[in-house]
Motif scaffolding. Structure first.
Motif, mmCIF file in Angstrom:
data_model
loop_
_atom_site.group_PDB
_atom_site.id
_atom_site.type_symbol
_atom_site.label_atom_id
_atom_site.label_comp_id
_atom_site.label_asym_id
_atom_site.label_seq_id
_atom_site.Cartn_x
_atom_site.Cartn_y
_atom_site.Cartn_z
ATOM 1 N N GLU A 42 33.909 -23.247 14.728
ATOM 2 C CA GLU A 42 32.684 -23.768 14.101
ATOM 3 C C GLU A 42 31.776 -22.622 13.664
ATOM 4 O O GLU A 42 31.061 -22.729 12.654
ATOM 5 C CB GLU A 42 31.933 -24.691 15.061
ATOM 6 C CG GLU A 42 30.705 -25.322 14.425
ATOM 7 C CD GLU A 42 30.052 -26.402 15.270
ATOM 8 O OE1 GLU A 42 28.861 -26.704 15.018
ATOM 9 O OE2 GLU A 42 30.724 -26.955 16.174
ATOM 10 N N ARG A 46 30.175 -22.371 9.991
ATOM 11 C CA ARG A 46 28.744 -22.198 9.725
ATOM 12 C C ARG A 46 28.483 -20.939 8.885
ATOM 13 O O ARG A 46 27.556 -20.904 8.075
ATOM 14 C CB ARG A 46 27.969 -22.130 11.040
ATOM 15 C CG ARG A 46 27.908 -23.477 11.766
ATOM 16 C CD ARG A 46 27.009 -23.443 12.988
ATOM 17 N NE ARG A 46 26.962 -24.758 13.620
ATOM 18 C CZ ARG A 46 26.155 -25.754 13.240
ATOM 19 N NH1 ARG A 46 25.330 -25.575 12.214
ATOM 20 N NH2 ARG A 46 26.160 -26.909 13.882
ATOM 21 N N HIS A 49 29.108 -21.840 5.325
ATOM 22 C CA HIS A 49 27.982 -22.606 4.787
ATOM 23 C C HIS A 49 26.793 -21.687 4.503
ATOM 24 O O HIS A 49 26.154 -21.784 3.438
ATOM 25 C CB HIS A 49 27.574 -23.691 5.782
ATOM 26 C CG HIS A 49 26.408 -24.510 5.344
ATOM 27 N ND1 HIS A 49 26.466 -25.376 4.274
ATOM 28 C CD2 HIS A 49 25.137 -24.595 5.833
ATOM 29 C CE1 HIS A 49 25.288 -25.956 4.114
ATOM 30 N NE2 HIS A 49 24.467 -25.500 5.046
ATOM 31 N N SER A 55 22.607 -22.831 1.859
ATOM 32 C CA SER A 55 22.265 -22.849 3.290
ATOM 33 C C SER A 55 21.139 -23.830 3.618
ATOM 34 O O SER A 55 20.989 -24.246 4.770
ATOM 35 C CB SER A 55 21.880 -21.444 3.758
ATOM 36 O OG SER A 55 20.796 -20.943 2.983
ATOM 37 N N PHE A 59 24.518 -29.266 6.867
ATOM 38 C CA PHE A 59 25.794 -28.871 7.481
ATOM 39 C C PHE A 59 26.031 -29.883 8.596
ATOM 40 O O PHE A 59 25.268 -29.946 9.556
ATOM 41 C CB PHE A 59 25.734 -27.460 8.060
ATOM 42 C CG PHE A 59 26.991 -27.052 8.802
ATOM 43 C CD1 PHE A 59 28.018 -26.401 8.146
ATOM 44 C CD2 PHE A 59 27.148 -27.340 10.159
ATOM 45 C CE1 PHE A 59 29.188 -26.030 8.828
ATOM 46 C CE2 PHE A 59 28.294 -26.980 10.841
ATOM 47 C CZ PHE A 59 29.321 -26.328 10.175
ATOM 48 N N ALA A 61 28.692 -31.361 11.382
ATOM 49 C CA ALA A 61 29.927 -31.135 12.144
ATOM 50 C C ALA A 61 30.367 -32.425 12.819
ATOM 51 O O ALA A 61 29.547 -33.104 13.448
ATOM 52 C CB ALA A 61 29.713 -30.040 13.181
#
Length: 365
Positions: A42, A46, A49, A55, A59, A61
């Motif tokens: 992860e 990130r 992203h 940004s 985002f 998950a």
């Protein structure tokens, strides 16, 4: 390069991952991140992203393995009111929530086959409908998926669609276990310690150099996640605020004893592992049969040479027959072991299963 991606570490493996992040972050192509659980997949997602230029966009998950099979579709696509029992209101799914941003699907190998078909359609046509709805919705997101499974093997077994596999793996980033990235251990440990110190509003937290050396000797089966948990735990439980070598050494010993009771990861396919087990069983059986044969041949030589035999086999047989000698040896062992088959097998130098086969063969119960 690593720091520019917001990543922590200095290993060559992490640098390689960071290089790919920088190369592909600005595009909208799908990325598949592979590696064991807790390795930091992860963290890579990130970073993709953050470097994408979006940004400020969502985002989201999603751990697919944590979702019950019946709610995966609703979680991803959303649903309309009345779409199924309990759907009392409209739900906006992840695909809509992440509009303009990034969706991170962790443990993608756990996604049900029927949902795989629908996910593929979204990735190909960039449109979808909520469960129970007809209105088509434009999909505007970047997909990053991760797995700790070998999806190529899953494809061969029919557990994962081949077309979806290739659609996901436009770009692949492999993140090895922490044990293969020793250079990342100290930077990560100090980073987690700083985080914990800020949370506890203290400047007294410290890792002894001896403890840090032990960190590099430990295998970290739980990877980065385990390292963070260790820092968090010791930071709170240590009265002095110091993570001492003696305390972590005890942790290593405790975890080693527990790990000895767990299955070992061999990185073999189940078929290869099964073949290995069969091979080992055959070798064990072969050794046991050889041991029994040597014992029989020894008795036979004594009989043929006219030497006294404690078992009395010379008196039992006028001519030598290997099967008769074997039967007599088994009977003798059982008699001396007072019928205890485990003890008899040990006396004969063979396994219990081999003994049971001999008992069935000769009708001995």
């Amino acid at each position: 390069m690593i720091a520019s991606c917001g990543l922590i570490g200095r290993s060559a493996e992490l640098a390689s991952a960071a290089r790919i992040v920088i190369q592909v972050a600005a595009s909208d192509i799908n990325v598949l991140i592979t590696g064991p659980s807790g390795a930091g997949k992860e963290m890579i997602a990130r970073a993709l992203h953050a470097k994408s230029g979006k940004s400020g966009s969502p985002f989201i998950a999603v751990n697919v393995a944590a979702l019950a099979p019946g709610i995966v579709e609703s979680e991803l696509f959303g649903h309309e009111r009345g779409a199924f029992t309990g759907a009392s209101s409209r739900r906006i799914g992840v695909f809509e929530q992440a509009s303009g941003g990034t969706i991170f699907l962790d443990e993608i190998g756990e996604i049900p086959l029927d949902i795989q078909v629908k996910l593929l359609r979204v990735l190909e046509h960039r449109i979808f409908a909520r469960v129970g709805g007809n209105a088509l919705i434009r999909a505007d997101f970047r997909l990053v998926a991760a797995t700790n499974k070998d999806l190529a093997v899953q494809v061969e077994r029919g557990a994962f669609r081949e077309d979806l596999f290739y659609r996901l793996r436009v770009v692949s980033i492999d993140l090895p276990a922490l044990s293969a990235r020793k250079a990342d251990i100290a930077p990560l440990a100090l980073h987690f310690l700083e985080q914990r110190a800020a949370e506890l509003k203290t400047d007294k937290l410290h890792i002894e150099s001896g403890a840090l050396r032990l960190f590099h000797k430990y295998d970290w089966p739980g990877n980065v996640r385990e390292l963070k948990n260790v820092i968090d735990s010791f930071a709170v439980t240590s009265q002095s605020g110091r993570i001492r070598a003696v305390d972590f050494e005890k942790y290593m010993i405790d975890n080693s004893s527990r790990a000895s009771l767990l299955p070992v990861v061999t990185h073999r396919t189940p078929e290869a592992a099964e073949h290995q087990l069969i091979f080992q069983a055959l070798m064990t059986l072969s050794n046991e049969m050889s041991s029994l044969r040597r014992l029989i041949e020894h008795e036979v030589e004594l009989i043929r040479g006219g030497q006294p035999v404690q078992s009395g086999l010379a008196q039992q047989f006028g001519s030598v027959n290997l099967e008769e000698v074997e039967r007599a040896l088994v009977e003798r062992a059982l008699d001396e072991a007072d019928g205890n088959r485990k003890k008899a097998a040990r006396m004969l130098g063979i396994g219990e299963r081999t003994l049971y086969r001999k008992l069935e063969k000769y009708g001995l119960k």
